[in-house]
Design a protein around this motif. Structure first.
Motif, mmCIF file in Angstrom:
data_model
loop_
_atom_site.group_PDB
_atom_site.id
_atom_site.type_symbol
_atom_site.label_atom_id
_atom_site.label_comp_id
_atom_site.label_asym_id
_atom_site.label_seq_id
_atom_site.Cartn_x
_atom_site.Cartn_y
_atom_site.Cartn_z
ATOM 1 N N GLY A 129 -7.676 -2.687 1.377
ATOM 2 C CA GLY A 129 -7.415 -3.954 2.035
ATOM 3 C C GLY A 129 -6.182 -3.851 2.899
ATOM 4 O O GLY A 129 -5.331 -2.983 2.692
ATOM 5 N N GLY A 130 -6.090 -4.710 3.912
ATOM 6 C CA GLY A 130 -4.907 -4.735 4.748
ATOM 7 C C GLY A 130 -4.904 -3.629 5.784
ATOM 8 O O GLY A 130 -5.887 -2.912 5.960
ATOM 9 N N SER A 131 -3.779 -3.493 6.471
ATOM 10 C CA SER A 131 -3.699 -2.510 7.542
ATOM 11 C C SER A 131 -2.305 -1.905 7.571
ATOM 12 O O SER A 131 -1.353 -2.463 7.026
ATOM 13 N N ARG A 168 0.438 7.876 0.716
ATOM 14 C CA ARG A 168 -0.848 8.495 1.041
ATOM 15 C C ARG A 168 -1.664 7.632 1.997
ATOM 16 O O ARG A 168 -2.353 8.145 2.871
ATOM 17 N N ARG A 192 -9.868 16.321 9.905
ATOM 18 C CA ARG A 192 -10.849 16.659 8.871
ATOM 19 C C ARG A 192 -12.035 17.418 9.449
ATOM 20 O O ARG A 192 -12.491 18.405 8.868
ATOM 21 N N ASP A 244 -11.163 10.242 -0.323
ATOM 22 C CA ASP A 244 -9.744 10.060 -0.632
ATOM 23 C C ASP A 244 -9.165 11.392 -1.089
ATOM 24 O O ASP A 244 -9.711 12.029 -1.985
ATOM 25 N N GLN A 269 -11.296 0.278 9.872
ATOM 26 C CA GLN A 269 -10.891 1.340 8.956
ATOM 27 C C GLN A 269 -11.998 2.337 8.716
ATOM 28 O O GLN A 269 -11.766 3.524 8.670
ATOM 29 N N TYR A 312 -7.759 1.877 -7.015
ATOM 30 C CA TYR A 312 -8.550 3.070 -7.338
ATOM 31 C C TYR A 312 -9.750 2.625 -8.143
ATOM 32 O O TYR A 312 -9.719 1.571 -8.788
ATOM 33 N N ILE A 334 4.848 15.041 0.262
ATOM 34 C CA ILE A 334 4.092 14.074 -0.527
ATOM 35 C C ILE A 334 3.952 14.591 -1.940
ATOM 36 O O ILE A 334 3.319 15.621 -2.167
ATOM 37 N N GLY A 394 -2.869 8.453 5.977
ATOM 38 C CA GLY A 394 -4.307 8.604 6.192
ATOM 39 C C GLY A 394 -4.995 9.518 5.205
ATOM 40 O O GLY A 394 -6.100 9.986 5.468
ATOM 41 N N LEU A 395 -4.344 9.812 4.074
ATOM 42 C CA LEU A 395 -4.992 10.683 3.093
ATOM 43 C C LEU A 395 -5.982 9.905 2.241
ATOM 44 O O LEU A 395 -6.993 10.452 1.801
ATOM 45 N N ILE A 396 -5.670 8.646 1.987
ATOM 46 C CA ILE A 396 -6.619 7.816 1.258
ATOM 47 C C ILE A 396 -6.841 6.534 2.043
ATOM 48 O O ILE A 396 -5.994 6.112 2.826
ATOM 49 N N ASP A 397 -8.001 5.946 1.834
ATOM 50 C CA ASP A 397 -8.371 4.730 2.533
ATOM 51 C C ASP A 397 -7.799 3.527 1.808
ATOM 52 O O ASP A 397 -7.883 3.448 0.581
ATOM 53 N N ALA A 398 -7.243 2.586 2.556
ATOM 54 C CA ALA A 398 -6.807 1.336 1.940
ATOM 55 C C ALA A 398 -8.051 0.536 1.567
ATOM 56 O O ALA A 398 -9.080 0.629 2.228
ATOM 57 N N ARG A 410 -12.684 5.240 11.218
ATOM 58 C CA ARG A 410 -11.582 6.130 11.560
ATOM 59 C C ARG A 410 -12.013 7.526 11.968
ATOM 60 O O ARG A 410 -11.641 8.009 13.022
ATOM 61 N N PRO A 448 -5.626 4.724 9.565
ATOM 62 C CA PRO A 448 -5.649 6.147 9.905
ATOM 63 C C PRO A 448 -6.338 6.465 11.226
ATOM 64 O O PRO A 448 -6.532 7.633 11.535
ATOM 65 N N ARG A 449 -6.681 5.449 12.019
ATOM 66 C CA ARG A 449 -7.475 5.737 13.228
ATOM 67 C C ARG A 449 -6.729 6.660 14.188
ATOM 68 O O ARG A 449 -7.314 7.538 14.808
ATOM 69 N N MET A 460 -9.399 -10.675 4.185
ATOM 70 C CA MET A 460 -9.428 -9.649 5.222
ATOM 71 C C MET A 460 -10.742 -9.710 5.990
ATOM 72 O O MET A 460 -11.810 -9.877 5.432
ATOM 73 N N LYS A 492 -4.512 -1.099 -2.361
ATOM 74 C CA LYS A 492 -5.371 -0.009 -2.812
ATOM 75 C C LYS A 492 -5.708 -0.215 -4.281
ATOM 76 O O LYS A 492 -4.821 -0.371 -5.121
ATOM 77 N N TYR A 517 -1.339 18.768 2.889
ATOM 78 C CA TYR A 517 -0.404 19.160 3.943
ATOM 79 C C TYR A 517 -1.130 19.624 5.198
ATOM 80 O O TYR A 517 -0.652 19.407 6.311
#
Ligand SMILES: Nc1ncnc2c1ncn2[C@@H]1O[C@H](COP(=O)(O)OP(=O)(O)OP(=O)(O)O)[C@@H](O)[C@H]1O
Ligand SMILES: [Mg+2]
Lengths: 329, 311
Positions: free
Chosen positions: A65-67, A55, B147, B308, B9, A20, A90, A59-63, B12, A76-77, B1, A18, B139
């Motif tokens: 890269g990677g899984s 996070r 969502r 996010d 992703q 930012y 959290i 699934g609160l934030i999108d990566a 989702r 988060p699917r 990747m 991740k 939460y």
């Protein structure tokens, strides 16, 4: 539902990263594997990317890269299917100040579409009981102390039987009794088969409750394994108290001890040194402590005290992440 | 990747990750009907909204308006049934002394330009941003509220507030009107006279029409609310946009855009006081509100499902 037989790892990440916006990577190529049934301590200095990882897992934030896989399903699917089986705290609790403690739990429970409204009251009371908040449950949450809020946050994670608990600094703000209760709660949950993934700065706490651990530094995974392995990897320090410090130094050096130091003590001098690890010196067997002691005595060193202090997880942690106090920017 | 991983992703929420997206790939995986799964959260949302001191304060202000207008009219006319004074002032105000029911219409006409929509702006603007700012959003999402489901619940909750706010104005106006003025047969704008019961029904229809008029603003506020973690900022922005639109609506040179402003047909509710009802502007109003709900609802969804959550 046709679920596959429970995979060994409840949390599994591959190259999870991740960044930012406009910063250096907060999490960088993380390969984490949390075995089912473990109590997993997730360590790292401030800003090393623990909360960011959590996070992403939830699934609160999108990566970027990677899984990541949670309970064997891709995140988060599969959030809708996976998260009802996961309880989470959290970055501290967050509460509706104008609702009572009980009202807060009802609210969070109502947000879970798999929660049965008919059993809600009973489950809320049980969760309150479990964190010792029953007596204060009717109080408005804004009137709660830091520790009470923390307890309520943990109660929210316990509203349902969970397969996985993710606790980001669960003992933050708790009094010593509270910490002990949380520790025994974690142990009890683990005994029931819940996997607990907890991040903390309190290393002796991790040492006390965790079976496995991983250490992050600057977004990267430095090490992961069982706590026993980690402590074993750290060499112990021998300490000898004697009036004949100089002789002791010489003898110990001759037996392969490194990093020797002398300090004045009431009984003379205390000489400390790092024991050689297994296979050092190459070819030779590791020195037996009894032999060392005998060698000292044979050399005329009057030994008043002799002992080994095992390196704590804290020593291991500091050796892995550096002594510096400043947070990596 | 690989690209495939990236696509996985990105997909989702589009695939109905929470199983509430009918027809989406995720719906099959979710398995259960969505209505039953939305209800408890919706119920909790509504209960929570009306338990808040802030909501009650807003409704209190709205309740005070018709009472004050009623008392002012009563004092002004000295209680004498002189058939109403001159033409000035808000719509229908001259008829109040003849028939207390007209206080309902006057109060709605008085509160509709600012008071009523401002309260809606506060509730809509705070809906998502307030939760984000307090941290409770994370939460709710890991509960997992989903969502899309959460956004629908927030919108529905705001609409319930719109209806409640309008009804508060109408009910307090009716109560004040009945207490301070005579009531009886109602003379409509078209000159026809209908029984009081018919007038009451029309008042109810008007309240519903006014509440629905606020749909566009509610959607706009919800969208703004998904943009920030500060409830206050979202409320201020929504109310600011409302004021701007109201001002633009009064500038004749900008008449070309007027039909597309969500406030433009707000006073069309008066057409329900004709026999037969004059539908054209009412329907246009409904069309504009639907358009705003669709545009800003989609924008809010697009934003919220990809955002996010870092607070
Ligand atoms: N919302 C954000 N926007 C930009 N950068 C962020 C954001 N949140 C965290 N970071 C950065 O990401 C890095 C990792 O932060 P993170 O919160 O994951 O650390 P942590 O390991 O949880 O630290 P702590 O022990 O203090 O809780 C830090 O460098 C931080 O500055
Ligand atoms: Mg953190």
């Amino acid at each position: 539902m046709g679920r596959q037989p429970s995979a060994e790892a409840v949390i599994e990440t591959r190259g999870l990263s991740k960044t930012y916006r406009g910063g250096r990577p907060a999490v960088d190529g993380l390969d984490l594997s949390v075995p089912r049934g473990s109590v997993f301590g997730f360590l790292g200095p401030n800003g090393s990317g623990k909360t960011t990882t959590i996070r992403m897992l939830l699934g609160l934030i999108d990566a970027t890269g990677g899984s990541a896989r949670l309970l064997g399903e891709p995140m988060p699917r599969a959030a809708g299917r996976v998260l009802p089986r996961v309880g989470a705290l959290i970055e501290g609790p967050a509460l509706y100040g104008f609702l009572s403690g009980r009202g807060n739990l009802r609210r969070y429970d109502a947000a879970d579409p798999t929660a049965d409204p008919r059993t809600r009251d009973a489950r809320v009371e049980a969760a309150l009981e479990r964190v010792g908040l029953s007596a204060a449950a009717g109080k408005k949450a804004k009137a709660y102390s830091l520790g009470m809020k923390q307890r309520l946050g943990i109660a929210a994670a316990l509203l349902q039987p969970r397969e996985l608990l993710v606790l980001d600094e669960p003992t933050n703000g708790l009094d010593p009794q509270g910490m002990r209760e949380i520790r025994s709660l974690v142990r009890a949950l683990a005994q029931d088969g819940t996997t607990v993934f907890l991040s903390s700065h309190l290393l002796d706490e991790i040492e006390q409750v965790c079976s496995h651990t991983a250490v992050m530094n600057r977004g990267r995974l430095v090490t992961q394994g069982t706590v026993a392995e980690m402590s074993a990897g750290a060499r112990g320090r021998l300490s000898v108290t004697t009036p004949d410090g100089a002789d002791a130094m010489r003898v110990l050096k001759g037996h392969g001890l490194s990093d020797l130091a002398t300090a004045e003590s009431p009984e003379g001098q205390t000489v400390t040194g790092e024991l050689p690890g297994p296979g050092e010196p190459p070819g030779g067997p590791p020195p037996d402590l009894a032999d060392l002691n005998a060698a000292l005595v044979r050399a005329g060193v009057r030994v008043r005290a002799f002992g080994v202090t095992r390196a704590s997880l804290e020593d291991v942690f500091v050796s892995l992440t550096g002594e510096g106090f400043d947070v990596a920017g | 990747m690989s690209r495939a991983e990236l696509a996985g992703q990105d997909g989702r929420f589009a695939a109905g990750a929470d199983g509430t997206n009918p027809g989406g790939a995720g719906a099959a995986a979710g398995g259960r009907p969505s209505a039953r799964r939305v209800w408890p959260l919706f119920r909790s949302e509504v209960l929570m909204t009306f338990r808040r001191w802030r909501t009650l304060a807003l409704l209190g202000v709205l309740a005070a308006v018709p009472v004050l207008v009623g008392i002012a009219v009563r004092i002004e006319t000295g209680g004498a049934d002189d058939g109403g004074g001159g033409g000035g002032g808000p719509a229908f105000i001259s008829q109040i002394t003849n028939n207390g029911l007209f206080l309902v219409f006057t109060s709605l006409a008085v509160t509709l330009p600012f008071f009523l929509p401002m309260t809606v702006g506060v509730v809509a603007g705070d809906s998502v941003a307030g939760e984000a700012g307090a941290g409770t959003l994370r939460y709710l999402l890991v509960a997992p509220a989903g969502r899309t489901r959460l956004l629908l619940v927030k919108f529905a909750g705001t609409m319930v507030f719109c209806l409640a706010a309008t009804l508060v104005v109408a009910v307090f106006a009716l109560g004040t009107g009945v207490l301070l003025f005579p009531v009886g047969e109602v003379t409509l704008l078209s000159g026809t006279t209908v029984p009081f019961s018919d007038g009451l029904l029309r008042a109810l229809a008007i309240a519903v029409a006014v509440a629905l008029s606020l749909t566009g603003l509610a959607a706009l506020g919800l969208f703004v609310s998904t943009l920030t973690n500060s409830g206050i900022a979202a409320m201020a922005t929504t109310v600011g946009l409302l004021l701007t639109v109201q001002i633009v609506d009064t500038v004749p040179q900008l008449h070309a855009v007027h039909p597309y402003l969500f406030t433009h047909y707000w006073l069309s509710f008066a057409d329900l006081l004709r026999a037969p009802v004059y539908w054209e502007e009412l329907l246009r109003n409904a069309g504009v509100q639907a358009l705003y709900a669709a545009v800003f609802g989609s924008a809010a969804w697009a934003r919220f499902t990809t955002r996010d959550i870092t607070a």
